[in-house]
Design a protein around this motif. Sequence first.
Motif, PDB file in Angstrom:
ATOM      1  N   GLN A  32       0.884  -1.432  -0.064  1.00  0.00           N
ATOM      2  CA  GLN A  32      -0.058   0.022  -0.151  1.00  0.00           C
ATOM      3  C   GLN A  32       1.038   1.307  -0.029  1.00  0.00           C
ATOM      4  OE1 GLN A  32      -3.562   0.709  -0.006  1.00  0.00           O
ATOM      5  NE2 GLN A  32      -3.501  -1.642  -0.753  1.00  0.00           N
ATOM      6  N   ARG A  42       0.604   4.097  -3.096  1.00  0.00           N
ATOM      7  CA  ARG A  42       0.353   5.699  -2.950  1.00  0.00           C
ATOM      8  C   ARG A  42       1.447   6.365  -3.448  1.00  0.00           C
ATOM      9  NH1 ARG A  42      -1.303   3.703   2.505  1.00  0.00           N
ATOM     10  NH2 ARG A  42       0.775   3.812   3.514  1.00  0.00           N
ATOM     11  N   ASP A  95       0.630   5.978  -7.156  1.00  0.00           N
ATOM     12  CA  ASP A  95      -0.519   6.927  -7.373  1.00  0.00           C
ATOM     13  C   ASP A  95      -0.232   8.201  -7.488  1.00  0.00           C
ATOM     14  OD1 ASP A  95      -3.384   6.721  -7.709  1.00  0.00           O
ATOM     15  OD2 ASP A  95      -3.504   7.837  -5.861  1.00  0.00           O
ATOM     16  N   ASP A  96       0.980   8.590  -6.902  1.00  0.00           N
ATOM     17  CA  ASP A  96       1.268  10.316  -6.863  1.00  0.00           C
ATOM     18  C   ASP A  96       1.466  10.490  -8.402  1.00  0.00           C
ATOM     19  OD1 ASP A  96       0.376  10.709  -4.366  1.00  0.00           O
ATOM     20  OD2 ASP A  96       2.411  10.397  -3.552  1.00  0.00           O
ATOM     21  N   LYS A 115      -8.754   0.598  -4.794  1.00  0.00           N
ATOM     22  CA  LYS A 115      -9.032   2.205  -4.549  1.00  0.00           C
ATOM     23  C   LYS A 115     -10.342   2.518  -5.389  1.00  0.00           C
ATOM     24  CE  LYS A 115      -4.174   3.383  -4.115  1.00  0.00           C
ATOM     25  NZ  LYS A 115      -3.153   4.103  -4.743  1.00  0.00           N
TER      26      LYS A 115
END
Length: 496
Positions: free
Chosen positions: A475, A479, A482-483, A496
């Motif tokens: 996770q 993240r 995902d940025d 998500k």
Amino acid sequence: MNCSIKYIPFIYLFTLLAGTLFFIPAIFVNQFLTAPALWMQAGIVIGVLSFVVVKRKQILLPSCEFLVILLLWLIYFLWRRGLNVETAVSVVTSSLSLLLFYQIFIKNSNKEKLFLTGSLIAVILCVWCVGQLLGWLLRYHNQFSATGPFDNPAGISASLAILLPFVLYKVEKKKKWMRFIYIVIAIAVIVCIILSQARAAIIASGVTTFVYGIWWLKSYTELKLSAIHYFFVALLAVLLFLGLYLLKKDSANGRILIWRCSAELIAQKPLVGHGTNGFIANYMNEQANYFILHPNSKYAMLADNIRHPFNEYIKSIVEYGIVGFFLIVLLLFYPFYYSRKTTSKTASAIRLSLLSIAICALFSYPLNYPFVRLMLIVLFTFLLTFNNEERISISNNFSVKIIILLFSLGLLSATTYQSFYEREWYKAAHKSLRGETNQMLPLYKKLYTHLYRNELFLYNYSAELNVAGHYKESQKISRECDDIWADYDFANVNGK
């Protein structure tokens, strides 16, 4: 001895350009982009090293104004790209290549060699396409029969569209048998572009062929274009655009959706943009917002996972803003300004090749490919050399040689390390696919310190941690991914 030295620029240009197309060994995760990009970086640095060692006289550089603009572009893009090693090496190497090609094309004989180089590469690409169509060579795409040394028709079509003016230029050879050969090559190039079904490249090749046709008619007849001629040309252009639109209507409508959402991203940060990877980091979220506001939109059935806006100009403004786009335009304007008084056929052919890139960039993503990026630098540098009045000369003394040698060796070392880590990632990914995920996690962790800005690596690392049951770490990595990369499939995998 002198004869062999004379052909060194030709051999170097051919090896460098051909390598960015045909050097695609399956030893990196991204076979079609990583290997050619590394070839380009290493080839340019080796070229600079060789030139500095061999060159005894003064080094000639473009005008002071152009060098200032180049420096501003370099600083700005290093800033917006995040100042990491890989992007810094890429941007600096591109700048070095411009200065290296400038030295090569100062000699008119080397300018002619470029056209021979381009024509030979076009022949190889056509042969490759025919081989794939006949089933003799490996195909890299399940849907398309002929993609050449690419995984997508966009690459082969853009490359051939750029090279077509080189071949057409050679058609004007005085010897009839040579003229016939180049006519056959030109026809083969056009046929391969049409078979690729890439609409942008079809338009670009159509424009190129039409312009050359007008030039030839004017050369051999007393043709004078009247209003009726322009009317029929305009009508033909409209029919061509309409036909290409109807050929893939859903795809064309889908791009309208992409451009609308991209306009919203531009409005959020109009001046400096979202930075490198700003498009893939934000587009899918913006597309989702669009459908929240327009749930009954006619584009709903056309939505997809998008990594590129299918327009290089829009992508540039999204990521680097109006300031960055202005610097690019200013940088590219100068070669045209320098060569504005030049009416030579070589310069005209180069301008047509640049026009082909410009047209492909309107509807596709040609700059994704190292060969196209390198050709763009080659073509603009070619035009730069027509300015004989404002050149700067510096003495290639011992101190200058040492500075350039050390700088180049640093770039070459960075490229070598980049190759090593990309290769290690490839090994880890393939061993993980064979069920050795747990054994590969220490290597992934080690690679993370070097590839933490690579969205595909983060995606892969997160997925492997998830498979191994390291959910918290997975996770955390997801993240970070995902940025810099908003992706529908990735969001589904991570809940998500």
